[in-house]
Design an enzyme around this catalytic site. Sequence first.
Site, PDB file in Angstrom:
ATOM      1  CD  GLU A 140      35.116  59.569 -12.201  1.00  0.00           C
ATOM      2  OE1 GLU A 140      35.593  60.642 -11.756  1.00  0.00           O
ATOM      3  OE2 GLU A 140      34.539  58.738 -11.473  1.00  0.00           O
ATOM      4  CE  LYS A 194      35.781  56.704  -8.469  1.00  0.00           C
ATOM      5  NZ  LYS A 194      35.054  57.953  -8.825  1.00  0.00           N
ATOM      6  CB  CYS A 224      37.922  60.054  -9.776  1.00  0.00           C
ATOM      7  SG  CYS A 224      37.531  61.738  -9.224  1.00  0.00           S
ATOM      8  CB  VAL A 244      33.836  67.939  -6.645  1.00  0.00           C
ATOM      9  CG1 VAL A 244      33.066  67.762  -7.939  1.00  0.00           C
ATOM     10  CG2 VAL A 244      33.697  66.702  -5.779  1.00  0.00           C
TER      11      VAL A 244
END
Lengths: 274, 274
Positions: free
Chosen positions: B39, B110, B143, B170
């Site tokens: 991304e 997205k 993501c 993350v």
Amino acid sequence: MITAGFYQFHPKFGQIKKNLGRVISALSSVTADVIVLPELPFTGYLFKDRDETFELAEDLQNSPTIERLSKLCHERDFYLVTGFAEKSRNKVYNSALLIGPEGLLHTYHKLHLFNTEKACFDPGNLPLKVVEIRGIRIGMMVCFDWAFPEVARILAIQGADVLCHPSNLVLAYCQQAMTTRCLENSVFAITANRFGPDTRNHGEITFTGQSQIVAPDGSVMYRSLPDREDLFITTIDIEKARDKWLTHKNHVLNDRRPEFYEAICEGKNLPNHR
Amino acid sequence: MITAGFYQFHPKFGQIKKNLGRVISALSSVTADVIVLPELPFTGYLFKDRDETFELAEDLQNSPTIERLSKLCHERDFYLVTGFAEKSRNKVYNSALLIGPEGLLHTYHKLHLFNTEKACFDPGNLPLKVVEIRGIRIGMMVCFDWAFPEVARILAIQGADVLCHPSNLVLAYCQQAMTTRCLENSVFAITANRFGPDTRNHGEITFTGQSQIVAPDGSVMYRSLPDREDLFITTIDIEKARDKWLTHKNHVLNDRRPEFYEAICEGKNLPNHR
């Protein structure tokens, strides 16, 4: 905080009274709010055919098994979610029942039948529905329903705190998939599996135990061994299931974009992509 | 059999030309059908605000980055799925692009923005769509879309063989959740993550690498280390993604019961269950 758990055991095929006695005995001194039993814990699983299934199944309105379980719930003041072979006129369902001190409260008919179950049971015909008891919102699903993310999602949308999941698992995938179900919906899940084989003249299946309780963050709070009887009760904080914020800005349900999800609800006659 | 893979690297914030050069150099002698990049691999991730995002984003019709990537695809005769900061009039999207020898083929915006992205990007406004190249049906997601089972499900319903999944992860959950996505839909997934920190005056985020390729049975075919550059290309048998039979009698898509799934497609204004 509530107390909830499961009873993993090895039902003996066709021995309804004996299996029921086993459950009654195991739970006779337990204190809890909710206890989950495996799928089809009284009849066993490996039916020869639909006729045999129908023969062993019980009618909800005339079931010594449900009567005895209701008595147990009344005596111990808890709720049970249990698998159940249910006949209703000429239909026979692989069901989950919610039974409490006040008797039978809710019935769910397994929507997604596994493998040879298709020859023995009718597919579920009732909508998924969350039922509240003692302030706890119970979502019920049965075994192979785990493979369809729609099931846990719908129960979470309806406000489920705890997915109660009677199972007779043979594949190795469910336990891990349920951690994803819990995380993506921020709910608890109690998967109660049986263990041991059903050995019949027409075949044998061995079930894989490893019943488990998963927290809303996807962590496995407890998992049984694959081949041991196990009565496990713990405290769970249902407030954790009501906090749907995965980050400060991401709510697992309200961040959904249902306006883009139509394909999920469209007819099942998909093009053959091969 | 096709060859597909990903390039995991550490983009440097705001250094579009340098990051592009890094990608061009890494892929300059690669032979493959499809390669997935992370991304936002050219701009980096940790924008200060929407203005900065807008400033670094490129217009699809006037993008030196896309031109250069198209040239690379033409030279090497492969397809890229890459993250991209896209501006379009007064909107700015966290996009995935499919680029091939013939240029830009498809754009996905997205749908599910993560955390502070909500302050920097507009939410996606385009339907999920599978695109076929060389007989391979590519589904694109970005993501945090991993957290919404609806995304992979819809792409699978549309016939996706491979989910191409540019990521800047993350949280620690995605890699395992993607194994469930693959299993429940019988598809491959290529998650291309970046690694290393974005260090800015207003904060720092470190990304977690561990890019992976998952097979339709949910098995992890390969997973990168958390903190190393990694170019990985392998052969995958897309016929495995077209066999949707989990058992002899269970088809992961045709066994769905969409007539019971309506709640998933209903409006997003859910009751507050607290």
